[in-house]
Design an enzyme around this catalytic site. Structure first.
Site, PDB file in Angstrom:
ATOM      1  N   LYS A   1      55.589  38.856  32.097  1.00  0.00           N
ATOM      2  CA  LYS A   1      56.089  38.865  33.477  1.00  0.00           C
ATOM      3  C   LYS A   1      54.979  38.426  34.429  1.00  0.00           C
ATOM      4  O   LYS A   1      54.040  39.165  34.701  1.00  0.00           O
ATOM      5  CB  LYS A   1      56.544  40.266  33.888  1.00  0.00           C
ATOM      6  CG  LYS A   1      57.233  40.250  35.239  1.00  0.00           C
ATOM      7  CD  LYS A   1      57.129  41.573  35.969  1.00  0.00           C
ATOM      8  CE  LYS A   1      56.039  41.602  37.002  1.00  0.00           C
ATOM      9  NZ  LYS A   1      56.121  40.613  38.076  1.00  0.00           N
TER      10      LYS A   1
ATOM     11  N   GLY B   1      45.903  43.909  37.152  1.00  0.00           N
ATOM     12  CA  GLY B   1      46.371  44.016  38.534  1.00  0.00           C
ATOM     13  C   GLY B   1      45.654  45.155  39.225  1.00  0.00           C
ATOM     14  O   GLY B   1      44.563  45.570  38.813  1.00  0.00           O
ATOM     15  N   SER B   2      46.283  45.697  40.248  1.00  0.00           N
ATOM     16  CA  SER B   2      45.607  46.706  41.063  1.00  0.00           C
ATOM     17  C   SER B   2      45.617  48.074  40.381  1.00  0.00           C
ATOM     18  O   SER B   2      46.486  48.363  39.539  1.00  0.00           O
ATOM     19  CB  SER B   2      46.299  46.804  42.425  1.00  0.00           C
ATOM     20  OG  SER B   2      47.615  47.277  42.250  1.00  0.00           O
ATOM     21  N   THR B   3      44.686  48.920  40.777  1.00  0.00           N
ATOM     22  CA  THR B   3      44.585  50.258  40.186  1.00  0.00           C
ATOM     23  C   THR B   3      45.831  51.107  40.477  1.00  0.00           C
ATOM     24  O   THR B   3      46.346  51.756  39.546  1.00  0.00           O
ATOM     25  CB  THR B   3      43.288  50.945  40.656  1.00  0.00           C
ATOM     26  OG1 THR B   3      42.188  50.118  40.244  1.00  0.00           O
ATOM     27  CG2 THR B   3      43.117  52.324  40.049  1.00  0.00           C
TER      28      THR B   3
ATOM     29  N   GLY C   1      48.466  50.051  38.112  1.00  0.00           N
ATOM     30  CA  GLY C   1      48.066  50.452  36.757  1.00  0.00           C
ATOM     31  C   GLY C   1      48.403  51.914  36.487  1.00  0.00           C
ATOM     32  O   GLY C   1      48.864  52.274  35.396  1.00  0.00           O
TER      33      GLY C   1
ATOM     34  N   GLU D   1      43.539  46.295  32.939  1.00  0.00           N
ATOM     35  CA  GLU D   1      42.411  45.620  33.609  1.00  0.00           C
ATOM     36  C   GLU D   1      42.682  45.706  35.103  1.00  0.00           C
ATOM     37  O   GLU D   1      43.510  44.968  35.633  1.00  0.00           O
ATOM     38  CB  GLU D   1      42.326  44.158  33.153  1.00  0.00           C
ATOM     39  CG  GLU D   1      42.027  43.981  31.670  1.00  0.00           C
ATOM     40  CD  GLU D   1      40.598  44.326  31.298  1.00  0.00           C
ATOM     41  OE1 GLU D   1      39.812  44.692  32.198  1.00  0.00           O
ATOM     42  OE2 GLU D   1      40.264  44.242  30.104  1.00  0.00           O
TER      43      GLU D   1
ATOM     44  N   CYS E   1      38.754  39.637  40.248  1.00  0.00           N
ATOM     45  CA  CYS E   1      38.453  41.048  39.995  1.00  0.00           C
ATOM     46  C   CYS E   1      36.956  41.291  39.981  1.00  0.00           C
ATOM     47  O   CYS E   1      36.483  42.275  40.549  1.00  0.00           O
ATOM     48  CB  CYS E   1      39.094  41.492  38.697  1.00  0.00           C
ATOM     49  SG  CYS E   1      38.680  40.438  37.304  1.00  0.00           S
TER      50      CYS E   1
ATOM     51  N   GLU F   1      38.188  47.745  47.743  1.00  0.00           N
ATOM     52  CA  GLU F   1      38.159  46.359  47.269  1.00  0.00           C
ATOM     53  C   GLU F   1      38.782  45.458  48.341  1.00  0.00           C
ATOM     54  O   GLU F   1      39.950  45.623  48.690  1.00  0.00           O
ATOM     55  CB  GLU F   1      38.967  46.262  45.973  1.00  0.00           C
ATOM     56  CG  GLU F   1      38.989  44.864  45.405  1.00  0.00           C
ATOM     57  CD  GLU F   1      39.846  44.736  44.155  1.00  0.00           C
ATOM     58  OE1 GLU F   1      40.854  45.449  44.036  1.00  0.00           O
ATOM     59  OE2 GLU F   1      39.506  43.904  43.304  1.00  0.00           O
TER      60      GLU F   1
HETATM   61  P1  NAD Z   1      49.450  44.200  41.712  1.00  0.00           P
HETATM   62  O1  NAD Z   1      49.077  45.462  41.026  1.00  0.00           O
HETATM   63  O2  NAD Z   1      50.063  44.284  43.063  1.00  0.00           O
HETATM   64  O3  NAD Z   1      50.463  43.354  40.832  1.00  0.00           O
HETATM   65  C1  NAD Z   1      50.146  42.954  39.515  1.00  0.00           C
HETATM   66  C2  NAD Z   1      51.422  42.757  38.722  1.00  0.00           C
HETATM   67  O4  NAD Z   1      52.083  44.027  38.566  1.00  0.00           O
HETATM   68  C3  NAD Z   1      52.449  41.829  39.357  1.00  0.00           C
HETATM   69  O5  NAD Z   1      53.015  41.029  38.344  1.00  0.00           O
HETATM   70  C4  NAD Z   1      53.470  42.796  39.936  1.00  0.00           C
HETATM   71  O6  NAD Z   1      54.754  42.244  40.027  1.00  0.00           O
HETATM   72  C5  NAD Z   1      53.464  43.897  38.885  1.00  0.00           C
HETATM   73  N1  NAD Z   1      53.961  45.196  39.330  1.00  0.00           N
HETATM   74  C6  NAD Z   1      54.010  45.691  40.590  1.00  0.00           C
HETATM   75  N2  NAD Z   1      54.521  46.960  40.582  1.00  0.00           N
HETATM   76  C7  NAD Z   1      54.797  47.265  39.282  1.00  0.00           C
HETATM   77  C8  NAD Z   1      55.305  48.418  38.615  1.00  0.00           C
HETATM   78  N3  NAD Z   1      55.642  49.526  39.281  1.00  0.00           N
HETATM   79  N4  NAD Z   1      55.440  48.379  37.275  1.00  0.00           N
HETATM   80  C9  NAD Z   1      55.069  47.287  36.586  1.00  0.00           C
HETATM   81  N5  NAD Z   1      54.582  46.154  37.149  1.00  0.00           N
HETATM   82  C10 NAD Z   1      54.436  46.143  38.488  1.00  0.00           C
HETATM   83  O7  NAD Z   1      48.089  43.331  41.735  1.00  0.00           O
HETATM   84  P2  NAD Z   1      47.826  41.914  42.445  1.00  0.00           P
HETATM   85  O8  NAD Z   1      47.759  42.149  43.925  1.00  0.00           O
HETATM   86  O9  NAD Z   1      48.777  40.908  41.904  1.00  0.00           O
HETATM   87  O10 NAD Z   1      46.368  41.555  41.877  1.00  0.00           O
HETATM   88  C11 NAD Z   1      45.188  41.910  42.525  1.00  0.00           C
HETATM   89  C12 NAD Z   1      44.515  43.078  41.815  1.00  0.00           C
HETATM   90  O11 NAD Z   1      44.325  42.754  40.436  1.00  0.00           O
HETATM   91  C13 NAD Z   1      43.134  43.378  42.342  1.00  0.00           C
HETATM   92  O12 NAD Z   1      42.971  44.772  42.458  1.00  0.00           O
HETATM   93  C14 NAD Z   1      42.200  42.840  41.251  1.00  0.00           C
HETATM   94  O13 NAD Z   1      40.926  43.433  41.203  1.00  0.00           O
HETATM   95  C15 NAD Z   1      43.007  43.106  40.035  1.00  0.00           C
HETATM   96  N6  NAD Z   1      42.558  42.265  38.926  1.00  0.00           N
HETATM   97  C16 NAD Z   1      41.869  42.857  37.899  1.00  0.00           C
HETATM   98  C17 NAD Z   1      41.372  42.077  36.853  1.00  0.00           C
HETATM   99  C18 NAD Z   1      40.592  42.691  35.726  1.00  0.00           C
HETATM  100  O14 NAD Z   1      40.368  42.023  34.724  1.00  0.00           O
HETATM  101  N7  NAD Z   1      40.176  43.937  35.831  1.00  0.00           N
HETATM  102  C19 NAD Z   1      41.601  40.695  36.861  1.00  0.00           C
HETATM  103  C20 NAD Z   1      42.324  40.135  37.919  1.00  0.00           C
HETATM  104  C21 NAD Z   1      42.802  40.942  38.946  1.00  0.00           C
END
Ligand code: NAD
Length: 476
Positions: free
Chosen positions: A173, A226-228, A231, A248, A282, A379
């Site tokens: 996804k 994605g975001s903490t 996660g 991650e 990230c 962040e």
């Molecule tokens: P986000 O958490 O908003 O979204 C990430 C993904 O999760 C999207 O596909 C979104 O549709 C999905 N999502 C949203 N709510 C969900 C839920 N309840 N259940 C399942 N999936 C859901 O993050 P973002 O704004 O897209 O990305 C930015 C963040 O990602 C930053 O915090 C960045 O540091 C982090 N990031 C981390 C790494 C790493 O390797 N640690 C790498 C890249 C980005």
């Protein structure tokens, strides 16, 4: 405008409706994508479960050969994928010191080749007259992959390739803001892989696809970048069937500059580490701690870099930084800049949006902040860097570690022995010396504390897509 379908069980699936994907450099839509929902997740999981027995029993050499073909495919379609990435994410085709869409597709190819070539051989613990004890690595089943918008194709590759290499099947996804290059890759890959092995489900924010994947009883593992906060939600939803997790998550990486450094010599490298992809990586350097003896000189050198960097549409030659990926992210960065200004911080460069269409923001350097302020503690994920003054190194290490995140960190010094020792005191998954953010496909990468669980890349990363099975064979 081209429409990109979902791919489920090897077939293109349009969904009941489509949604528009916006180019952040213009604010105008440039593509349409199928708007799926939870019923498409069910169909994709069913297809992936049906494909799993044959794929998991496919000989290693065959799976490796098919993954090699995926790398060839990425190479053949490099120009097309680069353009899609620039249009959906805003990152320039080439970018600041070569960090742009070309690097993203190039990285996807490199990670596919290296990961495809890895093996996890059977370990023999005991082999004597009494018994033979073997430890096997077995695929988990169906992997649900959820990706963010900052490096959409490369992160999808980081998830999908080790999952497939280990013998799992995948439901992917992409982020709603950047689904295009990923959907195109999956469509191309389905010309090579058996039906159901790799599926992609796309949809809008609020479609419920992400939470449907996180809670689905037919999915055995989630790999999420994605975001903490997201996660944590996924971790809760995944508890129903004890899904394995690789998370991650967010980072707020600190860099520490020791007093022996020449500011002019490091300014460009530090600027690149903080501002590439407009700070939307990230493991960007997000807080810079500088010894008081060179504080003003380094602040000024960074501000000069910020004023000189070329910001514009990533499709134009020579652009180093593009726009923010979305308006909400620009709003967050503006609020952090406004808060810093209100606290009396010095904004040495930038501080506001760039007029015109698109989500552009001036590269911004902020001096005279300290821990305990939003721009330092949170962040920012955008083109704004706080530079913090310190007096002694123990204080700097304590300030760097005073954060719930623990993704990366760096020490900058000409004394390599001292810097290496200090690097190991940083509470983070990767620590760099005289560098920040450089990753490679054979070295593990992941976060400690609230930056995540587990690692990606190399043998350690591949092992996360397997479970251990001990087989004890009695000989008498
Ligand atoms: P986000 O958490 O908003 O979204 C990430 C993904 O999760 C999207 O596909 C979104 O549709 C999905 N999502 C949203 N709510 C969900 C839920 N309840 N259940 C399942 N999936 C859901 O993050 P973002 O704004 O897209 O990305 C930015 C963040 O990602 C930053 O915090 C960045 O540091 C982090 N990031 C981390 C790494 C790493 O390797 N640690 C790498 C890249 C980005």
């Amino acid at each position: 405008m081209h429409t990109y379908d979902m791919i489920i069980n090897g077939r293109a699936v349009p969904g009941a409706a489509t949604f528009e994907v916006v180019n952040p450099a213009t604010g105008a839509p440039f593509a349409r994508v199928a708007a799926g929902d939870a019923s498409h997740v069910d169909a994709a999981v069913e297809a992936a479960r049906a494909a799993f027995p044959a794929w998991s029993r496919t000989p290693d050499e065959r799976r490796q050969a098919l993954i090699g073909q995926l790398a060839d495919l990425l190479e053949t379609h490099m120009a097309e994928l680069m353009e899609l990435l620039t249009r959906e994410s805003g990152k320039p085709l080439i970018g600041l010191d070569g960090i742009g869409s070309q690097m993203e597709v190039g990285g996807a190819i490199a990670w596919t080749r290296v990961t495809g070539g890895l093996s996890l051989p059977v370990e023999v613990i005991q082999d004597d007259a009494e018994a033979r004890v073997e430890v096997h690595r077995k695929p988990l089943g169906v992997v649900g992959s959820i990706t963010p918008w900052n490096w959409p194709l490369m992160i999808a590759i980081w998830h999908v390739i080790p999952a497939l290499r280990a013998g799992n099947t995948v439901v992917l996804k992409p982020a709603e803001a950047t689904p295009v290059a990923t959907a195109r890759f999956v469509a191309l890959a389905n010309g090579i892989l058996p039906p159901g092995v790799l599926n992609v489900v796309t949809g809008t924010h609020g479609s419920g696809i992400g939470s449907a994947i996180a809670g689905h009883p037919g999915i055995d593992k989630i790999v999420f970048t994605g975001s903490t906060p997201t996660g944590k939600r996924i971790m809760g939803a995944a508890a129903g069937n004890l899904k394995r997790l690789t998370l991650e998550l967010g980072g707020n990486d600190a860099g520490i500059v020791l007093p022996d450094v020449d500011p002019a010599a490091v300014a460009r490298k530090i600027f690149k580490a903080a501002f590439h992809n407009n700070g939307q990586t990230c493991a960007c350097l997000k807080r810079l701690y500088v010894h008081e003896s060179l504080y003003e000189a380094l602040c000024n050198a960074l501000a000069a870099q910020a004023r000189a960097v070329v910001v514009g549409d990533g499709m134009c030659e020579g652009t180093e930084l593009g726009p923010l990926q979305n308006e909400e992210q620009r709003r967050i960065v503006q609020a952090l800049a406004d808060d810093a200004r209100a606290r009396g911080a010095r904004l040495l460069a930038g501080g506001g949006p760039i007029a015109g269409p698109g989500y552009f923001f001036q590269p911004t350097i902020v001096a005279d902040l300290s821990n305990g302020t939003p721009l330092v503690d949170e962040e920012q994920f955008g083109p704004i860097l706080p530079v913090i003054r310190y007096r002694d190194i123990d204080e700097a290490i304590a300030l760097a570690n005073d954060n719930p995140n623990g993704l990366g960190g760096s020490i900058w010094s000409n004394d390599i022995a001292l810097a290496s020792t200090l690097a190991r005191r940083l509470e983070c998954g990767t620590a760099w010396v005289n560098e920040h953010g450089a990753i490679q496909p054979d070295a593990p990468f992941g976060g400690v504390k609230q930056s995540g669980i587990g690692v990606e890349f190399g043998l350690h990363g591949l092992a996360e897509y397997t479970s251990l099975q001990t087989v004890k064979i009695m000989k008498c």
